[in-house]
Write a protein that holds these residues in place. Sequence first.
Motif, PDB file in Angstrom:
ATOM      1  N   LEU A 203     -11.558 -12.313 -26.277  1.00  0.00           N
ATOM      2  CA  LEU A 203     -10.632 -13.202 -25.584  1.00  0.00           C
ATOM      3  C   LEU A 203      -9.353 -12.439 -25.284  1.00  0.00           C
ATOM      4  O   LEU A 203      -8.778 -11.810 -26.183  1.00  0.00           O
ATOM      5  CB  LEU A 203     -10.303 -14.419 -26.464  1.00  0.00           C
ATOM      6  N   GLY A 204      -8.913 -12.472 -24.045  1.00  0.00           N
ATOM      7  CA  GLY A 204      -7.605 -11.915 -23.683  1.00  0.00           C
ATOM      8  C   GLY A 204      -6.625 -13.065 -23.505  1.00  0.00           C
ATOM      9  O   GLY A 204      -6.856 -13.948 -22.684  1.00  0.00           O
ATOM     10  N   ASP A 205      -5.538 -13.080 -24.279  1.00  0.00           N
ATOM     11  CA  ASP A 205      -4.565 -14.171 -24.128  1.00  0.00           C
ATOM     12  C   ASP A 205      -3.158 -13.647 -24.403  1.00  0.00           C
ATOM     13  O   ASP A 205      -2.933 -12.438 -24.508  1.00  0.00           O
ATOM     14  CB  ASP A 205      -4.918 -15.357 -25.034  1.00  0.00           C
ATOM     15  N   LYS A 206      -2.239 -14.550 -24.505  1.00  0.00           N
ATOM     16  CA  LYS A 206      -0.848 -14.180 -24.769  1.00  0.00           C
ATOM     17  C   LYS A 206      -0.278 -15.224 -25.721  1.00  0.00           C
ATOM     18  O   LYS A 206       0.793 -15.797 -25.495  1.00  0.00           O
ATOM     19  CB  LYS A 206      -0.122 -14.130 -23.414  1.00  0.00           C
ATOM     20  N   ALA A 207      -1.063 -15.472 -26.787  1.00  0.00           N
ATOM     21  CA  ALA A 207      -0.729 -16.558 -27.713  1.00  0.00           C
ATOM     22  C   ALA A 207       0.562 -16.281 -28.482  1.00  0.00           C
ATOM     23  O   ALA A 207       1.188 -17.212 -29.003  1.00  0.00           O
ATOM     24  CB  ALA A 207      -1.882 -16.781 -28.687  1.00  0.00           C
ATOM     25  N   ASN A 208       0.982 -15.023 -28.531  1.00  0.00           N
ATOM     26  CA  ASN A 208       2.225 -14.710 -29.240  1.00  0.00           C
ATOM     27  C   ASN A 208       3.462 -15.183 -28.465  1.00  0.00           C
ATOM     28  O   ASN A 208       4.457 -15.566 -29.045  1.00  0.00           O
ATOM     29  CB  ASN A 208       2.309 -13.205 -29.534  1.00  0.00           C
ATOM     30  N   ALA A 209       3.369 -15.181 -27.138  1.00  0.00           N
ATOM     31  CA  ALA A 209       4.546 -15.525 -26.337  1.00  0.00           C
ATOM     32  C   ALA A 209       4.467 -16.914 -25.716  1.00  0.00           C
ATOM     33  O   ALA A 209       5.496 -17.532 -25.454  1.00  0.00           O
ATOM     34  CB  ALA A 209       4.725 -14.482 -25.229  1.00  0.00           C
ATOM     35  N   VAL A 210       3.279 -17.388 -25.445  1.00  0.00           N
ATOM     36  CA  VAL A 210       3.087 -18.679 -24.758  1.00  0.00           C
ATOM     37  C   VAL A 210       2.161 -19.531 -25.626  1.00  0.00           C
ATOM     38  O   VAL A 210       0.960 -19.619 -25.377  1.00  0.00           O
ATOM     39  CB  VAL A 210       2.484 -18.447 -23.347  1.00  0.00           C
ATOM     40  N   PRO A 211       2.736 -20.129 -26.684  1.00  0.00           N
ATOM     41  CA  PRO A 211       1.890 -20.699 -27.729  1.00  0.00           C
ATOM     42  C   PRO A 211       1.092 -21.936 -27.321  1.00  0.00           C
ATOM     43  O   PRO A 211       0.005 -22.146 -27.843  1.00  0.00           O
ATOM     44  CB  PRO A 211       2.884 -21.046 -28.849  1.00  0.00           C
ATOM     45  N   HIS A 212       1.614 -22.754 -26.407  1.00  0.00           N
ATOM     46  CA  HIS A 212       0.898 -24.006 -26.127  1.00  0.00           C
ATOM     47  C   HIS A 212      -0.447 -23.729 -25.463  1.00  0.00           C
ATOM     48  O   HIS A 212      -1.512 -24.048 -25.994  1.00  0.00           O
ATOM     49  CB  HIS A 212       1.751 -24.935 -25.258  1.00  0.00           C
ATOM     50  N   VAL A 213      -0.374 -23.124 -24.301  1.00  0.00           N
ATOM     51  CA  VAL A 213      -1.609 -22.887 -23.547  1.00  0.00           C
ATOM     52  C   VAL A 213      -2.529 -21.895 -24.276  1.00  0.00           C
ATOM     53  O   VAL A 213      -3.715 -22.154 -24.477  1.00  0.00           O
ATOM     54  CB  VAL A 213      -1.272 -22.385 -22.121  1.00  0.00           C
ATOM     55  N   TYR A 214      -1.976 -20.772 -24.696  1.00  0.00           N
ATOM     56  CA  TYR A 214      -2.861 -19.762 -25.271  1.00  0.00           C
ATOM     57  C   TYR A 214      -3.230 -20.067 -26.715  1.00  0.00           C
ATOM     58  O   TYR A 214      -4.229 -19.562 -27.225  1.00  0.00           O
ATOM     59  CB  TYR A 214      -2.260 -18.370 -25.116  1.00  0.00           C
ATOM     60  N   GLY A 215      -2.429 -20.927 -27.368  1.00  0.00           N
ATOM     61  CA  GLY A 215      -2.834 -21.419 -28.686  1.00  0.00           C
ATOM     62  C   GLY A 215      -4.100 -22.248 -28.560  1.00  0.00           C
ATOM     63  O   GLY A 215      -5.037 -22.115 -29.360  1.00  0.00           O
ATOM     64  N   LEU A 216      -4.122 -23.095 -27.536  1.00  0.00           N
ATOM     65  CA  LEU A 216      -5.338 -23.885 -27.287  1.00  0.00           C
ATOM     66  C   LEU A 216      -6.523 -22.957 -27.017  1.00  0.00           C
ATOM     67  O   LEU A 216      -7.626 -23.152 -27.541  1.00  0.00           O
ATOM     68  CB  LEU A 216      -5.096 -24.823 -26.092  1.00  0.00           C
ATOM     69  N   TRP A 217      -6.302 -21.933 -26.218  1.00  0.00           N
ATOM     70  CA  TRP A 217      -7.373 -20.955 -25.931  1.00  0.00           C
ATOM     71  C   TRP A 217      -7.888 -20.321 -27.231  1.00  0.00           C
ATOM     72  O   TRP A 217      -9.077 -20.220 -27.464  1.00  0.00           O
ATOM     73  CB  TRP A 217      -6.849 -19.851 -25.000  1.00  0.00           C
ATOM     74  N   LEU A 241      -4.777  -5.393 -24.467  1.00  0.00           N
ATOM     75  CA  LEU A 241      -6.138  -5.305 -23.927  1.00  0.00           C
ATOM     76  C   LEU A 241      -6.143  -4.454 -22.653  1.00  0.00           C
ATOM     77  O   LEU A 241      -7.026  -3.610 -22.439  1.00  0.00           O
ATOM     78  CB  LEU A 241      -6.659  -6.724 -23.639  1.00  0.00           C
ATOM     79  N   ALA A 242      -5.132  -4.669 -21.808  1.00  0.00           N
ATOM     80  CA  ALA A 242      -5.042  -3.892 -20.562  1.00  0.00           C
ATOM     81  C   ALA A 242      -4.937  -2.401 -20.870  1.00  0.00           C
ATOM     82  O   ALA A 242      -5.582  -1.561 -20.228  1.00  0.00           O
ATOM     83  CB  ALA A 242      -3.842  -4.365 -19.736  1.00  0.00           C
ATOM     84  N   LEU A 243      -4.145  -2.077 -21.869  1.00  0.00           N
ATOM     85  CA  LEU A 243      -4.009  -0.672 -22.276  1.00  0.00           C
ATOM     86  C   LEU A 243      -5.355  -0.106 -22.722  1.00  0.00           C
ATOM     87  O   LEU A 243      -5.773   0.980 -22.307  1.00  0.00           O
ATOM     88  CB  LEU A 243      -2.994  -0.572 -23.427  1.00  0.00           C
ATOM     89  N   GLU A 244      -6.047  -0.874 -23.557  1.00  0.00           N
ATOM     90  CA  GLU A 244      -7.327  -0.387 -24.084  1.00  0.00           C
ATOM     91  C   GLU A 244      -8.396  -0.286 -22.998  1.00  0.00           C
ATOM     92  O   GLU A 244      -9.295   0.548 -23.077  1.00  0.00           O
ATOM     93  CB  GLU A 244      -7.805  -1.281 -25.232  1.00  0.00           C
ATOM     94  N   LEU A 245      -8.284  -1.137 -21.976  1.00  0.00           N
ATOM     95  CA  LEU A 245      -9.238  -1.051 -20.860  1.00  0.00           C
ATOM     96  C   LEU A 245      -9.141   0.309 -20.178  1.00  0.00           C
ATOM     97  O   LEU A 245     -10.122   0.829 -19.654  1.00  0.00           O
ATOM     98  CB  LEU A 245      -8.921  -2.135 -19.818  1.00  0.00           C
ATOM     99  N   VAL A 246      -7.958   0.848 -20.180  1.00  0.00           N
ATOM    100  CA  VAL A 246      -7.753   2.157 -19.561  1.00  0.00           C
ATOM    101  C   VAL A 246      -8.068   3.286 -20.546  1.00  0.00           C
ATOM    102  O   VAL A 246      -8.592   4.324 -20.160  1.00  0.00           O
ATOM    103  CB  VAL A 246      -6.294   2.268 -19.046  1.00  0.00           C
TER     104      VAL A 246
END
Length: 371
Positions: A203-217, A241-246
């Motif tokens: 799962l790629g998310d941003k739960a650390n900065a945007v807790p409502h939406v990505y917390g649900l994810w 994740l973007a870094l690791e993709l490269v």
Amino acid sequence: MGLLPPVRHGAVRERRPDHVIRIALLPGDGIGPEVLQEARRVLEAASAAGLLDASFETFPHSADHYLRTGETLGEEAFARLRDEYSAILLGAVGDARVADGVHARDILLGLRFGLDLFVNLRPVCLRAPDLTPLRLREHETIDLMIVRENTEGFYTGSGGSLRPGTPQEVAISESLATRYGVERVVRAAFDLARRTGRHRVTLGDKANAVPHVYGLWRRTFREVAEEYPDLEAETRYVDALALELVRHPDQFDVIVTENLLGDILSDLGAGIVGGLGLAPSANLDLRGKGLYEPVHGSAPDLVGTGAANPMAAILSAAMLARENGAPLAAERIEAAVDRALASGVRTPDLGGRKTTEDVGRWIAREVAGGA
Ligand code: NAD
Ligand code: IPM
Ligand code: MN
């Protein structure tokens, strides 16, 4: 849902008996018509070879059509696309003459949302070793699937502006996630992994900065993952994740993510396997309806030059064939693209000198000729 043989990008749907695949062609704007013509040529070659049975109807909806008639997609066309076709093959939409992009949103997002095509499959597959700008380790390859949520996030249009065009302007765009919407796409990602012999779902998310939406994810992802103990499940922050993709793309198998993040990651994914000229996609409702399109846009810089790479559109046509009960046609088309790449039958974006039509004709000939 049927159990298919383990094809890496395997069909989401059960194989059906012989039938005519009714395909709506939406060439759209810019290079859209140029690449779609080649995708059609290749599907016709697959038809002639007896690998599938397809009928085609072309829809005119585009910037030209909008500027001429004031119609973007229109209720009648939408209803026909919904009721009369199992597959839509789209070129690209987007034209500088329509500055706010209203026609493109109405057509593309109108179909994704209106037909509830909630799964956007965007394979990232290195089809020839020289195509990656990365320095891969020996034996390292790139073969992963991005599963992009396609009906929520920032794309719902929720929000508004106050005092637009003034120094006091206020703009709000809201990202929306529903438990239902997240759960169904996460489950689709795990199902796809299982069916196609893939082992890990990220799962790629941003739960650390945007807790409502990505917390649900994150919570939903963890709960669904428990139903798939045979698969490895991991969560990553999307920036890392973007870094690791490269750095090491081979650690990824299936990446499931929210709409906007998936949009960005899929262009990055295209970038590590040869660029947008090679990146196909399928927008699916998992009940039999699909919209297939290259990941790229209308590339106004290339219109009329013959330099547009038709392979992304042709590989999208292969996905169409696979999802519509013609897996052999899909394999034949993909193998022909691989042979074209290996034989130097390439447009300038891949360092070649062939035109859009040269490439399309070459692949169509290979598909018709068997092998
Ligand atoms: P783009 O994908 O059209 O082009 C980005 C770059 O990739 C350009 O340098 C272009 O020349 C190159 N490129 C794209 N397709 C190529 C191909 N088949 N062969 C070789 N090179 C290719 O993205 P953009 O320039 O940001 O957007 C142009 C227009 O397309 C905008 O109106 C945008 O909204 C629209 N768009 C539409 C879709 C779609 O229809 N699905 C997707 C992305 C962008
Ligand atoms: C894509 C495109 C579209 C998107 C645009 C044209 C609305 O970039 O299909 O990747 O953002 O989904
Ligand atoms: Mn995009």
